[in-house]
Scaffold this motif. Sequence first.
Motif, PDB file in Angstrom:
ATOM      1  N   LYS A 106      20.382 -12.610 -19.283  1.00  0.00           N
ATOM      2  CA  LYS A 106      19.691 -11.566 -20.334  1.00  0.00           C
ATOM      3  C   LYS A 106      18.316 -11.196 -20.079  1.00  0.00           C
ATOM      4  O   LYS A 106      17.864 -10.386 -20.129  1.00  0.00           O
ATOM      5  N   TRP A 107      17.787 -12.372 -19.211  1.00  0.00           N
ATOM      6  CA  TRP A 107      16.416 -12.169 -18.756  1.00  0.00           C
ATOM      7  C   TRP A 107      16.357 -11.066 -17.591  1.00  0.00           C
ATOM      8  O   TRP A 107      15.422 -10.173 -17.525  1.00  0.00           O
ATOM      9  N   ARG A 108      17.389 -11.101 -16.835  1.00  0.00           N
ATOM     10  CA  ARG A 108      17.741 -10.272 -15.730  1.00  0.00           C
ATOM     11  C   ARG A 108      17.842  -8.988 -16.160  1.00  0.00           C
ATOM     12  O   ARG A 108      17.543  -8.028 -15.441  1.00  0.00           O
ATOM     13  N   GLU A 109      18.509  -8.811 -17.328  1.00  0.00           N
ATOM     14  CA  GLU A 109      18.886  -7.441 -17.647  1.00  0.00           C
ATOM     15  C   GLU A 109      17.261  -6.818 -18.328  1.00  0.00           C
ATOM     16  O   GLU A 109      17.448  -5.597 -18.618  1.00  0.00           O
ATOM     17  N   GLY A 110      16.364  -7.610 -18.479  1.00  0.00           N
ATOM     18  CA  GLY A 110      15.134  -7.070 -18.734  1.00  0.00           C
ATOM     19  C   GLY A 110      14.342  -7.587 -20.102  1.00  0.00           C
ATOM     20  O   GLY A 110      13.367  -7.235 -20.425  1.00  0.00           O
ATOM     21  N   TYR A 111      15.208  -8.392 -20.803  1.00  0.00           N
ATOM     22  CA  TYR A 111      14.371  -9.064 -22.097  1.00  0.00           C
ATOM     23  C   TYR A 111      13.302  -9.865 -21.567  1.00  0.00           C
ATOM     24  O   TYR A 111      13.560 -10.688 -20.737  1.00  0.00           O
ATOM     25  N   LYS A 112      12.378  -9.768 -22.488  1.00  0.00           N
ATOM     26  CA  LYS A 112      11.119 -10.619 -22.302  1.00  0.00           C
ATOM     27  C   LYS A 112      11.222 -11.893 -22.926  1.00  0.00           C
ATOM     28  O   LYS A 112      10.512 -12.911 -22.533  1.00  0.00           O
ATOM     29  N   ILE A 113      12.083 -11.908 -23.980  1.00  0.00           N
ATOM     30  CA  ILE A 113      12.195 -13.282 -24.668  1.00  0.00           C
ATOM     31  C   ILE A 113      13.572 -13.327 -25.163  1.00  0.00           C
ATOM     32  O   ILE A 113      14.369 -12.502 -25.334  1.00  0.00           O
ATOM     33  N   VAL A 114      14.233 -14.611 -24.652  1.00  0.00           N
ATOM     34  CA  VAL A 114      15.649 -14.612 -25.044  1.00  0.00           C
ATOM     35  C   VAL A 114      15.648 -15.915 -26.049  1.00  0.00           C
ATOM     36  O   VAL A 114      15.404 -17.156 -25.572  1.00  0.00           O
ATOM     37  N   LEU A 115      16.240 -15.523 -27.319  1.00  0.00           N
ATOM     38  CA  LEU A 115      16.279 -16.713 -28.348  1.00  0.00           C
ATOM     39  C   LEU A 115      17.682 -17.211 -28.341  1.00  0.00           C
ATOM     40  O   LEU A 115      18.264 -16.313 -28.027  1.00  0.00           O
ATOM     41  N   THR A 116      17.693 -18.639 -28.948  1.00  0.00           N
ATOM     42  CA  THR A 116      18.781 -19.018 -29.156  1.00  0.00           C
ATOM     43  C   THR A 116      19.087 -19.320 -30.686  1.00  0.00           C
ATOM     44  O   THR A 116      18.177 -19.630 -31.261  1.00  0.00           O
ATOM     45  N   ILE A 117      20.117 -18.838 -31.286  1.00  0.00           N
ATOM     46  CA  ILE A 117      20.513 -19.265 -32.800  1.00  0.00           C
ATOM     47  C   ILE A 117      21.339 -20.110 -32.916  1.00  0.00           C
ATOM     48  O   ILE A 117      22.608 -20.001 -32.499  1.00  0.00           O
ATOM     49  N   ARG A 118      21.182 -21.074 -33.539  1.00  0.00           N
ATOM     50  CA  ARG A 118      21.942 -22.182 -33.724  1.00  0.00           C
ATOM     51  C   ARG A 118      23.032 -21.836 -34.836  1.00  0.00           C
ATOM     52  O   ARG A 118      22.560 -21.174 -35.852  1.00  0.00           O
ATOM     53  N   LEU A 175       5.056 -22.768 -32.265  1.00  0.00           N
ATOM     54  CA  LEU A 175       5.590 -21.812 -31.454  1.00  0.00           C
ATOM     55  C   LEU A 175       6.624 -20.842 -31.981  1.00  0.00           C
ATOM     56  O   LEU A 175       6.586 -19.650 -31.719  1.00  0.00           O
ATOM     57  N   ARG A 176       7.340 -21.260 -33.012  1.00  0.00           N
ATOM     58  CA  ARG A 176       8.187 -20.632 -33.732  1.00  0.00           C
ATOM     59  C   ARG A 176       7.846 -19.291 -34.289  1.00  0.00           C
ATOM     60  O   ARG A 176       8.351 -18.204 -34.656  1.00  0.00           O
ATOM     61  N   GLY A 177       6.474 -19.527 -34.862  1.00  0.00           N
ATOM     62  CA  GLY A 177       5.702 -18.355 -35.659  1.00  0.00           C
ATOM     63  C   GLY A 177       5.026 -17.377 -34.489  1.00  0.00           C
ATOM     64  O   GLY A 177       4.791 -16.116 -34.951  1.00  0.00           O
ATOM     65  N   ILE A 178       4.712 -17.977 -33.385  1.00  0.00           N
ATOM     66  CA  ILE A 178       3.907 -17.251 -32.282  1.00  0.00           C
ATOM     67  C   ILE A 178       4.552 -16.305 -31.746  1.00  0.00           C
ATOM     68  O   ILE A 178       4.455 -15.134 -31.676  1.00  0.00           O
ATOM     69  N   ILE A 179       5.971 -16.751 -31.382  1.00  0.00           N
ATOM     70  CA  ILE A 179       6.827 -15.780 -30.579  1.00  0.00           C
ATOM     71  C   ILE A 179       6.971 -14.267 -31.537  1.00  0.00           C
ATOM     72  O   ILE A 179       6.939 -13.365 -30.551  1.00  0.00           O
ATOM     73  N   PRO A 180       7.600 -14.252 -32.526  1.00  0.00           N
ATOM     74  CA  PRO A 180       7.717 -13.002 -33.282  1.00  0.00           C
ATOM     75  C   PRO A 180       6.185 -12.320 -33.182  1.00  0.00           C
ATOM     76  O   PRO A 180       6.194 -10.885 -33.086  1.00  0.00           O
ATOM     77  N   TRP A 181       5.134 -13.040 -33.243  1.00  0.00           N
ATOM     78  CA  TRP A 181       3.942 -12.413 -33.377  1.00  0.00           C
ATOM     79  C   TRP A 181       3.624 -11.674 -32.004  1.00  0.00           C
ATOM     80  O   TRP A 181       3.022 -10.564 -31.814  1.00  0.00           O
ATOM     81  N   VAL A 182       4.049 -12.523 -30.943  1.00  0.00           N
ATOM     82  CA  VAL A 182       3.617 -11.695 -29.522  1.00  0.00           C
ATOM     83  C   VAL A 182       4.372 -10.461 -29.535  1.00  0.00           C
ATOM     84  O   VAL A 182       3.724  -9.311 -28.710  1.00  0.00           O
ATOM     85  N   GLY A 183       5.692 -10.264 -29.900  1.00  0.00           N
ATOM     86  CA  GLY A 183       6.284  -9.096 -29.655  1.00  0.00           C
ATOM     87  C   GLY A 183       7.085  -8.972 -28.604  1.00  0.00           C
ATOM     88  O   GLY A 183       7.675  -9.884 -28.203  1.00  0.00           O
ATOM     89  N   PHE A 184       7.182  -7.899 -27.544  1.00  0.00           N
ATOM     90  CA  PHE A 184       8.043  -7.952 -26.460  1.00  0.00           C
ATOM     91  C   PHE A 184       9.548  -7.749 -26.767  1.00  0.00           C
ATOM     92  O   PHE A 184      10.127  -8.194 -27.875  1.00  0.00           O
ATOM     93  N   PRO A 185      10.349  -7.157 -25.988  1.00  0.00           N
ATOM     94  CA  PRO A 185      11.731  -6.819 -26.352  1.00  0.00           C
ATOM     95  C   PRO A 185      12.559  -8.188 -25.967  1.00  0.00           C
ATOM     96  O   PRO A 185      12.336  -9.166 -25.254  1.00  0.00           O
ATOM     97  N   ALA A 186      13.287  -8.521 -27.387  1.00  0.00           N
ATOM     98  CA  ALA A 186      13.724  -9.869 -27.545  1.00  0.00           C
ATOM     99  C   ALA A 186      15.224  -9.641 -27.825  1.00  0.00           C
ATOM    100  O   ALA A 186      15.826  -8.609 -28.320  1.00  0.00           O
ATOM    101  N   THR A 187      16.114 -10.706 -27.204  1.00  0.00           N
ATOM    102  CA  THR A 187      17.491 -10.646 -27.698  1.00  0.00           C
ATOM    103  C   THR A 187      17.808 -12.011 -28.021  1.00  0.00           C
ATOM    104  O   THR A 187      17.163 -13.146 -28.036  1.00  0.00           O
ATOM    105  N   LYS A 188      19.101 -12.400 -28.640  1.00  0.00           N
ATOM    106  CA  LYS A 188      19.545 -13.740 -29.146  1.00  0.00           C
ATOM    107  C   LYS A 188      20.702 -13.784 -28.639  1.00  0.00           C
ATOM    108  O   LYS A 188      21.857 -12.967 -28.377  1.00  0.00           O
ATOM    109  N   ILE A 189      21.130 -15.389 -28.380  1.00  0.00           N
ATOM    110  CA  ILE A 189      22.187 -15.781 -28.101  1.00  0.00           C
ATOM    111  C   ILE A 189      22.739 -16.665 -29.294  1.00  0.00           C
ATOM    112  O   ILE A 189      21.946 -17.672 -29.596  1.00  0.00           O
TER     113      ILE A 189
END
Length: 309
Positions: A106-118, A175-189
């Motif tokens: 996912k990162w290689r596709e260009g996403y700067k943040i790859v989150l995982t959702i449990r 960290l969990r609150g900082i990540i959405p604050w930082v922004g950047f294109p994100a995706t989830k797995i």
Amino acid sequence: MQISVVVPAHNEQENLPVLLDQILNAIPTGLHEIIVVDDGSTDDSLALVKAASYSDRRIKYIGFSRNFGHQTALRAGLRAATGDCVITMDADLQHPPRLLPDLVSKWREGYKIVLTIRKDVENLSGFKRLTSSLFYKLMNSVSDVSIDPGSADFRLLDRKVVDVINNLSEHDFFLRGIIPWVGFPATKIDYTPDQRLYGSTKYSLRKMISFAITGVIASSVQPLRLATILALIIASLSALYAMYAMMIFLTYGRVVPGWTSVALVVSVIGALQLFVLGVVGEYVGRILRETRNRPGYVISQSNIDRAGE
Ligand code: UDP
Ligand code: MG
């Protein structure tokens, strides 16, 4: 493309050898380093990682002088990591290393943040599921940023994002609150967490409560507004009550004051005042901590030269 993996660990001696092995196998190419941040373990965790670091130079360790907490350990790891992206994951194998190639692609596709959702499954205890869902409801109702329920500290961050985070000077690190604050294109797995391989959770109820309070207060000032909201509600109620009292007085002339209503009003308002004071106190205490400006952690040993910076 260099990949760093950061693993905070507190008394995980049984899990660490399995974890290191699985990470090394999951990312055969491009793995730059695995940084295990030993958060004041009292077992052989650090010794094991040290031994492993002699046979594989990609394995690195940072040993804290005492237990500083999971979020602090993550922070130290993010600061020390030098890869083009950094993956953070738990040491107990609940965050399965088999997912690492997916994160990286996912990162290689260009996403700067790859989150995982449990995904909530039987592998988690009923208690954990309940407290976790309550926590995310609370967080999202008060906080200024939205946090996905089920997001744990298992994610990939691009170097750009890591640099932004490393430049934040706050000590109250959530960290969990900082990540959405930082922004950047994100995706989830989505993923199904595995069961903790060995041992039991290192998050005591006390740590969980303190984590939740930090989460709310570090990401939002909404609770401070509570005082204003409560004041408005009580003011309207007391206006009604005053009218009622006047009416009784005008209808019956002289009245005997009721003990029940007075006791009720005094105790309810007293409790609300203490509660609001407590909320304000949480913020004031944190302001004191920030202004004292102590380092967030103390490193006692490491095989990374600039780990203490
Ligand atoms: N951990 C840590 N310091 C602590 C508590 C936990 O570094 O004070 C680490 C722990 O070793 C694990 C991760 O944080 O790698 C998550 O902890 P745990 O699995 O016990 O939490 P749970 O999955 O039960 O929420
Ligand atoms: Mg766990």
